[in-house]
Design a protein around this motif. Structure first.
Motif, PDB file in Angstrom:
ATOM      1  N   UNK A 112       0.842  -1.206   0.000  1.00 10.17           N
ATOM      2  CA  UNK A 112       0.000   0.000   0.000  1.00 10.17           C
ATOM      3  C   UNK A 112       0.877   1.256   0.000  1.00 10.17           C
ATOM      4  N   UNK A 113       1.916   1.222   0.818  1.00  9.19           N
ATOM      5  CA  UNK A 113       2.841   2.352   0.879  1.00  9.19           C
ATOM      6  C   UNK A 113       3.565   2.518  -0.456  1.00  9.19           C
ATOM      7  N   UNK A 114       4.006   1.433  -1.033  1.00  8.94           N
ATOM      8  CA  UNK A 114       4.741   1.445  -2.288  1.00  8.94           C
ATOM      9  C   UNK A 114       3.900   1.981  -3.443  1.00  8.94           C
ATOM     10  N   UNK A 115       2.633   1.623  -3.483  1.00 11.73           N
ATOM     11  CA  UNK A 115       1.799   1.971  -4.629  1.00 11.73           C
ATOM     12  C   UNK A 115       0.924   3.209  -4.408  1.00 11.73           C
ATOM     13  N   UNK A 116       1.164   3.893  -3.298  1.00 12.47           N
ATOM     14  CA  UNK A 116       0.391   5.099  -3.015  1.00 12.47           C
ATOM     15  C   UNK A 116       0.486   6.081  -4.190  1.00 12.47           C
ATOM     16  N   UNK A 117      -0.652   6.592  -4.627  1.00 12.91           N
ATOM     17  CA  UNK A 117      -0.691   7.574  -5.717  1.00 12.91           C
ATOM     18  C   UNK A 117      -0.645   6.957  -7.103  1.00 12.91           C
ATOM     19  N   UNK A 118      -0.644   5.648  -7.186  1.00 12.17           N
ATOM     20  CA  UNK A 118      -0.602   4.979  -8.484  1.00 12.17           C
ATOM     21  C   UNK A 118      -1.995   4.472  -8.847  1.00 12.17           C
ATOM     22  N   UNK A 119      -2.292   4.523 -10.124  1.00 14.34           N
ATOM     23  CA  UNK A 119      -3.564   3.988 -10.605  1.00 14.34           C
ATOM     24  C   UNK A 119      -3.412   2.490 -10.866  1.00 14.34           C
ATOM     25  N   UNK A 153      -3.909   1.134 -13.681  1.00  8.93           N
ATOM     26  CA  UNK A 153      -3.192   1.046 -14.956  1.00  8.93           C
ATOM     27  C   UNK A 153      -1.688   1.192 -14.738  1.00  8.93           C
ATOM     28  N   UNK A 154      -1.291   2.077 -13.825  1.00  6.86           N
ATOM     29  CA  UNK A 154       0.137   2.229 -13.505  1.00  6.86           C
ATOM     30  C   UNK A 154       0.699   0.920 -12.959  1.00  6.86           C
ATOM     31  N   UNK A 155      -0.029   0.310 -12.027  1.00  8.99           N
ATOM     32  CA  UNK A 155       0.427  -0.945 -11.423  1.00  8.99           C
ATOM     33  C   UNK A 155       0.509  -2.065 -12.459  1.00  8.99           C
ATOM     34  N   UNK A 156      -0.485  -2.154 -13.332  1.00 10.11           N
ATOM     35  CA  UNK A 156      -0.468  -3.187 -14.370  1.00 10.11           C
ATOM     36  C   UNK A 156       0.700  -2.975 -15.322  1.00 10.11           C
ATOM     37  N   UNK A 157       0.983  -1.717 -15.680  1.00  8.87           N
ATOM     38  CA  UNK A 157       2.119  -1.427 -16.558  1.00  8.87           C
ATOM     39  C   UNK A 157       3.434  -1.786 -15.869  1.00  8.87           C
ATOM     40  N   UNK A 158       3.545  -1.448 -14.586  1.00 12.03           N
ATOM     41  CA  UNK A 158       4.753  -1.784 -13.829  1.00 12.03           C
ATOM     42  C   UNK A 158       4.963  -3.299 -13.804  1.00 12.03           C
ATOM     43  N   UNK A 159       3.916  -4.048 -13.507  1.00 13.44           N
ATOM     44  CA  UNK A 159       4.023  -5.502 -13.449  1.00 13.44           C
ATOM     45  C   UNK A 159       4.405  -6.085 -14.808  1.00 13.44           C
ATOM     46  N   UNK A 160       3.788  -5.580 -15.856  1.00 10.09           N
ATOM     47  CA  UNK A 160       4.098  -6.071 -17.199  1.00 10.09           C
ATOM     48  C   UNK A 160       5.559  -5.806 -17.540  1.00 10.09           C
TER      49      UNK A 160
END
Length: 140
Positions: free
Chosen positions: A114-121, A123-130
């Motif tokens: 939660x702390x790491x992904x704060x402020x991310x959408x 779509x941002x998380x999916x792009x990061x994972x990809x």
């Protein structure tokens, strides 16, 4: 792009994430290293699980795994039992205490994520994972 490298930001991200996890583990009073936790995750995710499975999954040598398993056995977090099909192997499993420890680990990791992904959408998380998976694949 010239002069652009992912190495330094990736290195900083890795260390920041490990710091966040260590802090969450410390606040939960979990006296385990990241290696212990990776070992427990391997045991939880693969049944039946042997020391050889853990060594393969974590890419550690058998001697390192043996030391980690001894620590976890001594702490009552895991148990071992005879392998039904291979007398040379032992099956590793979480004890009731080990299952409770893993619930704490899961809570700590959710906090760090939660702390790491704060402020991310999303779509941002999916792009990061990809992109992360692609980079890992490229290096493997």
């Amino acid at each position: 792009m010239p002069g652009m490298t992912v190495g330094e930001p990736l290195h900083q991200l890795m260390h920041a994430y490990k710091r966040a996890l260590r802090q969450a583990y410390a606040e939960a009073e979990l006296d385990l290293t990241v290696s212990h936790i990776r070992t427990l995750k391997a045991i939880r995710s693969q049944m039946p699980c042997t020391a050889q499975h853990i060594a393969h999954r974590t890419q550690r040598d058998k001697a390192q795994i043996t030391r980690l398993l001894r620590d976890l056995l001594d702490a009552g977090i895991i148990a071992k039992s005879p392998h039904p099909d291979d007398r040379r192997s032992l099956i590793l499993s979480l004890t009731a205490h080990g299952q409770a420890v893993m619930k704490q680990v899961d809570t700590c990791e959710r906090q760090a994520h939660a702390q790491l992904s704060r402020g991310m959408t999303q779509a941002d998380l999916e792009a990061f994972l990809r992109l992360s998976r692609l980079m890992i694949s490229n290096l493997n």
